[in-house]
Enzyme design. Structure first.
Site, short mmCIF file in Angstrom:
data_model
loop_
_atom_site.label_atom_id
_atom_site.label_comp_id
_atom_site.label_asym_id
_atom_site.label_seq_id
_atom_site.Cartn_x
_atom_site.Cartn_y
_atom_site.Cartn_z
CG ASP A 118 -2.11 0.96 1.02
OD1 ASP A 118 -2.06 1.77 0.06
OD2 ASP A 118 -3.06 0.93 1.81
CD1 TRP A 119 0.26 5.76 -3.39
CD2 TRP A 119 -0.08 3.57 -3.46
NE1 TRP A 119 0.16 5.39 -4.71
CE2 TRP A 119 -0.04 4.06 -4.79
CE3 TRP A 119 -0.26 2.19 -3.29
CZ2 TRP A 119 -0.21 3.23 -5.90
CZ3 TRP A 119 -0.43 1.38 -4.40
CH2 TRP A 119 -0.40 1.90 -5.68
#
Ligand code: BGC
Length: 782
Positions: free
Chosen positions: A277-278
């Protein structure tokens, strides 16, 4: 002499050109993936393993100094390596439809995407064929706007109703989550574009999501938090998986070998690409510009998190150093590169697909309008208040949200749609006349209050949570007047939420005083005139309903139904569509009845670092049913404008061998056409292990049945559907004994049941020993 020198030079230049040609770097798509990897320099490997950041994410043009991107508003993508013919590919959010920038500088075209119903709304349809159609529509937008991967579906479990992202997710039940996700993935990937199932795994809260350490028993991991992913991955083979931010037993999900190697790759056989995820794996977004932790990057690479997204300079530096110094397992690096390259080879980008920038938004508006109605749940309908077909009188429309309908949630689950049909517009489109005084006061009130809220958010930065606009105060005399002059009252209660924040207990899960006052004032006045009050819930997740539902005549849970919202609700109110959605989560009587209430969002309360899943496997109805806690509306519940009868339950055999087939006949016994969601629960023997009183093991939905018509539905139960996870044996075991199959219209409304027998224990699957608890934790037992 001079001449000879020149000749020699020419000879050398020519020779080295020929040599360069002969040794031309292998090109992706022409040479094998392994040849390409072998030709890569450490710098090139790093380019591919760590994304290029988020150019073009926020504005009408890429920011100064940012490289050009193909699709503005994309969340990211892999970096290119030109020398080896490796192109950039594009990832964009999200679960309710494609999230890209709708406008570009010096460009008259628009790039709007369709806002489809949110996850809870889609799942509440329980209609996998319908979800696949929605997926196909989304997939067309992904492909035609030049995107390679949609960062969806999101299928974390609704562990607690306050999770700010529950609207993106599907259910408290892993079977529902997995089946809905599978259908969604199949629909999207039918266009030869990719999906990314997220957030793998146990991302069940937004409070301190980047670092919170979740302690979960292996049994709860396997049965509840991983099972939906397992179903989706095995049935629909998503191109990519996105790891969660949180830690599990002290290790970031993105660096967790139990999760990514033992379970995902070894046991489930997943061959696709895994991305973080970012900024996942860092202690926080604040660290984006700081030095990346070398050990994080190494651990992520070695645990099989192939690609670090969106990628930072610090990560690149750390990884390059580790590779050059031989501090990271080379085989792991090459394995990860292989996954990335194999993914790239599948993309439309590699095919040089000529996308049109012109998907069929008109057709998709119909898809979302229709899908939204199937996910709406009729929670209450006294004396057939709905459908409401009287179009001669006026409708008194209350509640701010009636005039500013919420299509979907915020954050990466948002979509930049061209328009949202409000309830006001939807009812007008359907031919209802709406009280004009109310419209004239509400519209400017809502506009001004919204502008104020937007300013507040801007001033406090993006992190400021969305706040509900307080309801417009209603003078009693005015409402009394409206009760006399209109035929019916419609009140909308709205909620919004999104990334980074969990919802609040007061004034969010529980209604605010302003909302209670509105419901009381309107109900008193309209009931005094013998007129009905209908409540529309325009919400993304669970709210409290027990204290106020008796005051009104009908409650329609419309969810956040996408851009055609007002039209979709009007279709149901008017009876053009018979609602057939059912709850995929429990609506409790009280927040404190939730099994996770005492352990959410973790400790210490002011800044949770650890969260203990002490409820174990007793999540949602597994808890409410087993421990006899009465909910306001139970899992699986939903009314209809018609009635159904269940009959003729039959088994293929009363002794289980490899599988058993169960069939049931469903008949529409009412006056209008309708669809019924049929739920198959199984109660298993529990000598070896304590178990929930029943668990959903299959479900189906009838086609549209005309009055008097029936349909036979058949379900197959396999050994794994009978099994529970036995920690001590690291195995899924179906225990011998008597099983009861309960077929119902909800988890508490069982219509017909029948037993079968399993002669001997079956070890359905032996698995790795994983997720050892790193603390002493007692979990709830029956
Ligand atoms: C979210 C993801 C999303 C990503 C890219 C993250 O903050 O958790 O769901 O896909 O951003 O926008």
């Amino acid at each position: 002499m001079k001449m000879n020198k020149l000749k020699l030079l020419a000879f050398v230049v020519l020779g080295s050109l020929q040599l360069a040609n002969a040794q031309k770097a292998p090109q992706l798509g022409k040479a094998s993936v392994d040849e390409v990897i072998q030709a890569m320099t450490p710098e090139e490997k790093v380019e591919l393993l760590v994304g290029p950041g988020m150019p073009g994410y926020a504005g009408l043009v890429p920011l100064e100094g940012e490289p050009d991107v193909r699709v503005l508003g994309q969340a990211g993508g892999n970096e290119e390596v030109k020398r080896l013919g490796i192109p950039k590919t594009v990832f964009a959010d999200g679960p309710a439809g494609l999230r890209i920038q709708p406008k570009r500088q010096n460009n008259p075209n628009t790039y709007y995407a369709t806002a489809f119903p949110v996850g809870t709304a889609l799942a509440s349809s329980w209609n996998t064929d319908l979800i696949e159609e929605v997926g196909k529509a989304m997939g067309e937008e992904v492909k035609e706007y030049g995107v390679d991967v949609l960062l969806a579906p999101a299928l974390n479990i609704h562990r607690n109703p306050l999770n700010g992202r529950n609207f993106e997710y599907y259910s408290e039940d892993p079977l529902v989550s997995g089946k809905i996700a599978s259908a969604y993935i199949k629909g999207i990937q039918s266009h030869d574009v990719g999906t990314s199932v997220k957030h793998f795994a146990a991302n069940n809260q937004e409070t301190n999501r980047l670092s919170v350490n979740a302690h979960i028993s292996e049994r709860a991991m396997r049965e509840i938090y991983l099972r939906g992913f397992e179903i989706a991955i095995k049935e629909a083979n998503p191109w990519t998986v996105m790891t969660a931010y949180n830690k599990i037993e002290g290790t970031y999900a993105s660096a967790n070998e139990d999760l990514l190697i033992k379970v995902l790759r070894d046991e489930w056989g997943y061959k696709g690409m895994v991305m973080t995820d970012w900024f996942g794996g860092y202690p926080g977004f604040a660290a984006i510009n700081e030095k990346g932790s070398v050990s994080d990057v190494i651990a992520q690479m070695e645990a099989g998190n192939d690609l670090l997204m969106p990628g930072t300079k610090a990560q690149k530096e750390a990884l390059l150093k580790a590779i050059k110094e031989g501090k990271v397992d080379e085989a792991a690096i090459d394995r990860n590169l292989r996954h990335i390259l194999n993914y790239i080879l599948k993309t439309p980008t590699v095919e040089n697909y000529k996308y049109s920038d012109n998907p069929d938004l008109k057709a998709h508006a119909e898809v979302t309008r229709n899908a939204a109605t199937e996910g709406m749940v009729l929670l209450k309908n006294e004396e057939k208040t709905l459908p409401y077909t009287n179009k001669s009188g006026t409708v008194a429309l209350f509640g701010n949200t009636s005039y500013d309908f919420i299509a979907g949630g915020t954050g990466s689950g948002d979509v930049n749609e061209a328009y949202t049909v409000s309830l006001l517009e939807g009812l007008k489109n359907a031919g209802y006349s709406i009280d004009q005084d109310l419209e004239k006061t509400y519209v400017p009130f809502v506009k001004a209050a919204t502008e104020k809220e937007m300013k507040r958010r801007a001033a406090e930065g993006l992190l400021a949570a969305v706040q509900r606009i307080p309801e417009m105060p209603l003078a009693k005399e005015m409402v009394t007047e409206k009760a006399a002059s209109s035929e019916v009252a419609v009140i909308t209660i709205g909620r919004n939420a999104g990334e980074q924040h969990d919802r609040k207990i007061n004034n969010d899960f529980y209604l605010g005083q302003d909302e209670i006052k509105m419901i009381n004032t309107v109900s008193d006045a309209f009931h005094a005139e013998g007129k009905k009050v209908i409540v529309i819930l325009n919400i993304g997740g669970v709210i409290e309903t027990a204290s106020w539902k008796d005051k009104v005549d009908a409650v329609l849970l419309a969810w956040q139904p996408g851009q055609e919202g007002g039209n979709s609700v009007a279709d149901v109110i008017s009876g053009v569509k018979n609602p057939s959605g059912k709850l995929t989560m429990t609506f409790p009587m009280d927040y404190n009845n939730e099994p996770s209430a005492a352990n959410f969002p973790g400790v210490p309360a002011n800044d949770p670092k650890e969260v203990f899943y002490k409820e174990g496997i007793y999540v949602g109805y597994r808890y409410f049913n087993t421990f006899n806690v009465k909910p306001s509306y139970e899992f699986g519940f939903g009314e209809s404008y018609t009635t159904f009868e269940y009959s003729d339950i039959a088994f293929s055999s009363n002794n289980f061998k490899d599988e058993i087939k169960v069939s049931v006949k469903v008949t529409n016994t009412g006056n209008v056409a309708g669809k019924e969601v049929v739920q198959v629960y199984v109660s298993a023997p529990s000598k070896m292990l304590d178990k929930p009183s029943e668990e959903l093991r299959a479900f189906g939905k009838t086609k549209l049945l005309q009055p008097g018509k029936s349909q036979k539905l058949t379900f197959t139960l396999k050994a794994k559907d009978l099994a529970s996870f036995v920690d001590a044996k690291s195995a899924w075991i179906a225990e011998k004994g008597t099983y009861t199959v309960k077929i119902g219209a909800s988890s508490l409304d069982i219509k017909t049941a029948e037993n079968f027998n399993l002669a001997n224990d079956i070890t359905v699957e032996k698995v790795n020993n994983t997720f050892d608890l790193d603390v002493d934790m007692e979990t709830l037992k029956n």
